[in-house]
Design a protein around this motif. Structure first.
Motif, PDB file in Angstrom:
ATOM      1  N   GLY A   1     -23.457 -31.357  -6.202  1.00 43.83           N
ATOM      2  CA  GLY A   1     -22.337 -31.461  -7.146  1.00 43.83           C
ATOM      3  C   GLY A   1     -22.484 -30.447  -8.278  1.00 43.83           C
ATOM      4  N   SER A   2     -23.709 -30.305  -8.781  1.00 42.86           N
ATOM      5  CA  SER A   2     -23.931 -29.339  -9.877  1.00 42.86           C
ATOM      6  C   SER A   2     -23.690 -27.918  -9.382  1.00 42.86           C
ATOM      7  CB  SER A   2     -25.372 -29.411 -10.387  1.00 42.86           C
ATOM      8  OG  SER A   2     -25.654 -30.694 -10.800  1.00 42.86           O
ATOM      9  N   PHE A   3     -24.231 -27.618  -8.199  1.00 37.85           N
ATOM     10  CA  PHE A   3     -24.049 -26.277  -7.620  1.00 37.85           C
ATOM     11  C   PHE A   3     -22.553 -25.985  -7.462  1.00 37.85           C
ATOM     12  CE2 PHE A   3     -24.063 -23.743  -3.469  1.00 37.85           C
ATOM     13  CZ  PHE A   3     -24.365 -22.543  -4.081  1.00 37.85           C
ATOM     14  N   GLN A   4     -21.837 -26.962  -6.911  1.00 36.80           N
ATOM     15  CA  GLN A   4     -20.399 -26.761  -6.675  1.00 36.80           C
ATOM     16  C   GLN A   4     -19.629 -26.588  -7.987  1.00 36.80           C
ATOM     17  OE1 GLN A   4     -18.360 -28.576  -3.258  1.00 36.80           O
ATOM     18  NE2 GLN A   4     -17.038 -29.605  -4.720  1.00 36.80           N
ATOM     19  N   SER A   5     -20.117 -27.240  -9.044  1.00 41.88           N
ATOM     20  CA  SER A   5     -19.415 -27.131 -10.330  1.00 41.88           C
ATOM     21  C   SER A   5     -19.469 -25.701 -10.861  1.00 41.88           C
ATOM     22  CB  SER A   5     -19.995 -28.118 -11.348  1.00 41.88           C
ATOM     23  OG  SER A   5     -21.237 -27.648 -11.834  1.00 41.88           O
ATOM     24  N   HIS A   6     -20.456 -24.915 -10.379  1.00 41.62           N
ATOM     25  CA  HIS A   6     -20.562 -23.523 -10.835  1.00 41.62           C
ATOM     26  C   HIS A   6     -20.029 -22.534  -9.807  1.00 41.62           C
ATOM     27  CE1 HIS A   6     -22.717 -24.627 -14.372  1.00 41.62           C
ATOM     28  NE2 HIS A   6     -23.604 -25.304 -13.668  1.00 41.62           N
ATOM     29  N   THR A   7     -19.694 -23.002  -8.617  1.00 40.01           N
ATOM     30  CA  THR A   7     -19.237 -22.062  -7.590  1.00 40.01           C
ATOM     31  C   THR A   7     -17.730 -22.199  -7.350  1.00 40.01           C
ATOM     32  OG1 THR A   7     -20.007 -23.624  -5.906  1.00 40.01           O
ATOM     33  CG2 THR A   7     -21.452 -21.759  -6.419  1.00 40.01           C
ATOM     34  N   THR A   8     -17.305 -23.356  -6.835  1.00 36.12           N
ATOM     35  CA  THR A   8     -15.870 -23.490  -6.511  1.00 36.12           C
ATOM     36  C   THR A   8     -15.146 -24.523  -7.369  1.00 36.12           C
ATOM     37  OG1 THR A   8     -16.383 -25.163  -4.863  1.00 36.12           O
ATOM     38  CG2 THR A   8     -16.258 -22.884  -4.098  1.00 36.12           C
ATOM     39  N   SER A   9     -15.893 -25.336  -8.136  1.00 38.53           N
ATOM     40  CA  SER A   9     -15.295 -26.498  -8.820  1.00 38.53           C
ATOM     41  C   SER A   9     -14.684 -27.440  -7.794  1.00 38.53           C
ATOM     42  CB  SER A   9     -14.256 -26.071  -9.851  1.00 38.53           C
ATOM     43  OG  SER A   9     -14.880 -25.338 -10.874  1.00 38.53           O
ATOM     44  N   ASN A  10     -13.700 -28.224  -8.231  1.00 34.62           N
ATOM     45  CA  ASN A  10     -13.176 -29.249  -7.319  1.00 34.62           C
ATOM     46  C   ASN A  10     -12.311 -28.647  -6.206  1.00 34.62           C
ATOM     47  OD1 ASN A  10     -11.208 -29.105  -9.815  1.00 34.62           O
ATOM     48  ND2 ASN A  10      -9.973 -29.794  -8.090  1.00 34.62           N
ATOM     49  N   VAL A  11     -12.260 -29.377  -5.095  1.00 39.70           N
ATOM     50  CA  VAL A  11     -11.306 -29.054  -4.014  1.00 39.70           C
ATOM     51  C   VAL A  11      -9.908 -29.247  -4.598  1.00 39.70           C
ATOM     52  CG1 VAL A  11     -10.412 -29.889  -1.786  1.00 39.70           C
ATOM     53  CG2 VAL A  11     -12.883 -29.820  -2.213  1.00 39.70           C
ATOM     54  N   ASN A  12      -8.946 -28.452  -4.146  1.00 46.02           N
ATOM     55  CA  ASN A  12      -7.641 -28.518  -4.811  1.00 46.02           C
ATOM     56  C   ASN A  12      -7.130 -29.958  -4.870  1.00 46.02           C
ATOM     57  OD1 ASN A  12      -5.103 -28.912  -3.128  1.00 46.02           O
ATOM     58  ND2 ASN A  12      -6.273 -27.494  -1.856  1.00 46.02           N
ATOM     59  N   THR A  13      -6.589 -30.288  -6.022  1.00 46.99           N
ATOM     60  CA  THR A  13      -6.342 -31.680  -6.383  1.00 46.99           C
ATOM     61  C   THR A  13      -5.365 -32.382  -5.429  1.00 46.99           C
ATOM     62  OG1 THR A  13      -6.832 -31.029  -8.637  1.00 46.99           O
ATOM     63  CG2 THR A  13      -5.740 -33.144  -8.361  1.00 46.99           C
ATOM     64  N   MET A  14      -4.288 -31.702  -5.036  1.00 47.92           N
ATOM     65  CA  MET A  14      -3.318 -32.409  -4.159  1.00 47.92           C
ATOM     66  C   MET A  14      -3.885 -32.679  -2.772  1.00 47.92           C
ATOM     67  SD  MET A  14      -2.158 -29.662  -5.791  1.00 47.92           S
ATOM     68  CE  MET A  14      -2.327 -27.917  -5.541  1.00 47.92           C
ATOM     69  N   THR A  15      -4.767 -31.783  -2.303  1.00 47.63           N
ATOM     70  CA  THR A  15      -5.423 -32.040  -1.017  1.00 47.63           C
ATOM     71  C   THR A  15      -6.256 -33.314  -1.100  1.00 47.63           C
ATOM     72  OG1 THR A  15      -5.452 -29.787  -0.152  1.00 47.63           O
ATOM     73  CG2 THR A  15      -7.264 -31.190   0.507  1.00 47.63           C
ATOM     74  N   GLN A  16      -6.866 -33.529  -2.254  1.00 45.47           N
ATOM     75  CA  GLN A  16      -7.690 -34.749  -2.391  1.00 45.47           C
ATOM     76  C   GLN A  16      -6.809 -36.000  -2.330  1.00 45.47           C
ATOM     77  OE1 GLN A  16     -11.214 -34.785  -4.788  1.00 45.47           O
ATOM     78  NE2 GLN A  16     -10.765 -32.749  -5.589  1.00 45.47           N
ATOM     79  N   TYR A  17      -5.624 -35.921  -2.917  1.00 43.89           N
ATOM     80  CA  TYR A  17      -4.714 -37.078  -2.807  1.00 43.89           C
ATOM     81  C   TYR A  17      -4.274 -37.262  -1.354  1.00 43.89           C
ATOM     82  CZ  TYR A  17      -4.676 -37.966  -7.769  1.00 43.89           C
ATOM     83  OH  TYR A  17      -5.067 -38.311  -9.036  1.00 43.89           O
ATOM     84  N   ALA A  18      -4.055 -36.151  -0.667  1.00 42.36           N
ATOM     85  CA  ALA A  18      -3.671 -36.235   0.753  1.00 42.36           C
ATOM     86  C   ALA A  18      -4.797 -36.896   1.562  1.00 42.36           C
ATOM     87  CB  ALA A  18      -3.382 -34.833   1.288  1.00 42.36           C
ATOM     88  N   ALA A  19      -6.042 -36.549   1.225  1.00 47.13           N
ATOM     89  CA  ALA A  19      -7.180 -37.110   1.973  1.00 47.13           C
ATOM     90  C   ALA A  19      -7.320 -38.614   1.723  1.00 47.13           C
ATOM     91  CB  ALA A  19      -8.461 -36.375   1.594  1.00 47.13           C
ATOM     92  N   ILE A  20      -6.958 -39.068   0.524  1.00 45.76           N
ATOM     93  CA  ILE A  20      -6.990 -40.518   0.265  1.00 45.76           C
ATOM     94  C   ILE A  20      -6.009 -41.193   1.228  1.00 45.76           C
ATOM     95  CG2 ILE A  20      -6.451 -42.361  -1.400  1.00 45.76           C
ATOM     96  CD1 ILE A  20      -7.325 -40.404  -3.641  1.00 45.76           C
TER      97      ILE A  20
END
Ligand code: PLP
Length: 400
Positions: free
Chosen positions: A261-280
């Protein structure tokens, strides 16, 4: 001139490029190319999933969210693990990444030290060795033979372990072979991994695509000890026909998930937000569209195997695949034969001639580290599939 880094110079260009370039050129010229090369479902993403993304946009969910993923999505994934895999993961043990591929990269980056050996059953999904090397690891291959259903045994794994062995990559259901490990096989592998303290990266991307009565069993479910050594990679790409949305995840021991999570916070940040809602919506919504897709793949698989059975007399063979949407068509018996005077020396030649003479695209086995066959995907319409198989039969019957 900009000098490239040693790291990036070591990455191999995709071997499939030449064949797909040829197929694309033919298609652009209006020719009817049949492609068995596809690595994604030919179904559209179910409507309720698309609507969830639209709804998220309408509600203005267009901002940054937590780098490791929306809490509601991580909760939905944890629920899926509990209900479908019998695994207890706290949401803090899950990191949502930009596709399964990114999840694998993150996991390897988090764990590998320079020179660590990573055991990879072969044939393998072609990204594994490249990503292992990117992260400083050394791929070590274990041959999964057709005779053993393209599965490696615990004994084979144990024989390859050295003091430098850090990890095993286990991919069930497997791309490219469709092999699905049984619970007993997985338990035996777990025993060896626990004995030698080997981390398992368990790639379960094709989990839902299983046919013929087999079931998926995650190695993390073997025991709490094994769970502590396992990093699961999964995602929505294949299971919910969402390859373009880019969402995968890792589930791992807490300290590993935290580091990723820390590594990702410095590389890509979060996966695009609407895709995350779609995945829910994918995990919590109606499962029927996904089940219908799996059923359709199951019917195609059955038909494909029936047709291939009839082609055995031509020198072709295969091992029955139980999952994913691929079959490895064994054609090594035909190497050394010629088409109009041009000799076939391996899977690359076979695929090259197949596209040139019959307009059929397939992926040479050599791309997966095994030259004995070619990979056929059945993520194409039944009609195209049957026509493609007819053309393969036609090609093979002309070999001398
Ligand atoms: N793992 C395997 C075995 C795959 O075949 C693929 C995609 O082809 C992936 C992981 C990556 O999936 P994604 O498209 O989510 O990055």
């Amino acid at each position: 001139m900009i000098k490239l880094s040693k790291k990036i110079s070591e990455i191999s260009p995709s071997m499939t490029l030449a064949i797909s370039a040829k197929a694309n050129e033919m298609k652009a010229n209006g020719e009817k190319v049949i492609s068995f090369g596809v690595g994604e479902p030919d179904f559209n993403t179910p409507e309720h999933i698309i609507n969830a993304a639209k709804d998220a946009l309408d509600k203005g969910y267009t901002k940054y969210v937590a780098a490791a993923g929306l809490p509601a999505l991580k909760k939905a994934i944890a629920k899926k693990f509990k209900e479908e895999n019998g695994l207890d993961y706290d949401p803090s043990q899950i990191v949502v990444c930009n596709g399964g591929k990114h999840a694998i990269y993150n996991a390897l980056y988090a764990v590998l030290e320079e020179g660590d050996e990573v055991l990879i059953p072969k044939p393998y999904w072609l990204t594994y060795p490249e990503v292992v090397m990117c992260c400083g690891g050394v791929p070590v291959y274990i041959y999964a033979t057709p005779r053993h259903g393209y599965k490696v045994t615990a004994a084979q794994i144990e024989a390859m372990i050295t003091p430098r062995t850090k990890m095993l990559i286990l991919n069930s259901p497997c791309n490219p072979t469709g092999a699905v490990y049984t619970e007993d096989e997985i338990r035996a592998i777990a025993e060896v991994c626990i004995k030698h303290n080997i981390v398992v990266l368990s790639d379960e991307m094709y989990e839902k695509l299983i046919y013929g009565g087999e079931t998926h069993f995650s190695i993390a479910a073997v025991s709490p000890e094994m769970k502590e050594l396992t990093i699961i990679v999964n995602g929505v790409s294949k299971s919910y026909a969402m390859t373009g949305w880019r969402l995968g995840f890792v589930a791992a021991p807490k300290h590993v998930a935290k580091a990723i999570g820390s590594f990702q916070s410095h590389t890509t940040s979060n996966v695009n937000t609407m895709t995350q809602y779609a995945a829910i919506a994918a995990y919590e919504g109606d499962q029927k569209p996904m089940e219908d897709m799996v059923k359709a793949f199951g019917e195609r698989r059955k038909k494909m195997l029936e047709v291939l059975d009839g082609m055995k007399s031509l020198g072709l063979d295969y091992v029955k695949p139980d999952g994913a949407f691929y079959v490895m068509l064994l054609c090594y018996n035909l190497y050394g034969k010629s088409y109009e005077g041009v000799k076939i020396n391996g899977s690359m030649d076979f695929c090259d001639m197949l596209i040139s003479h019959e307009k059929v695209a397939a992926t040479p086995g050599i791309c997966f580290g095994d030259d004995d066959g070619i990979r056929l995907s059945y993520a194409l319409s039944m009609e195209d599939m049957l026509e493609g198989l007819r053309r393969i039969g036609n090609f093979v019957s002309k070999l001398k």
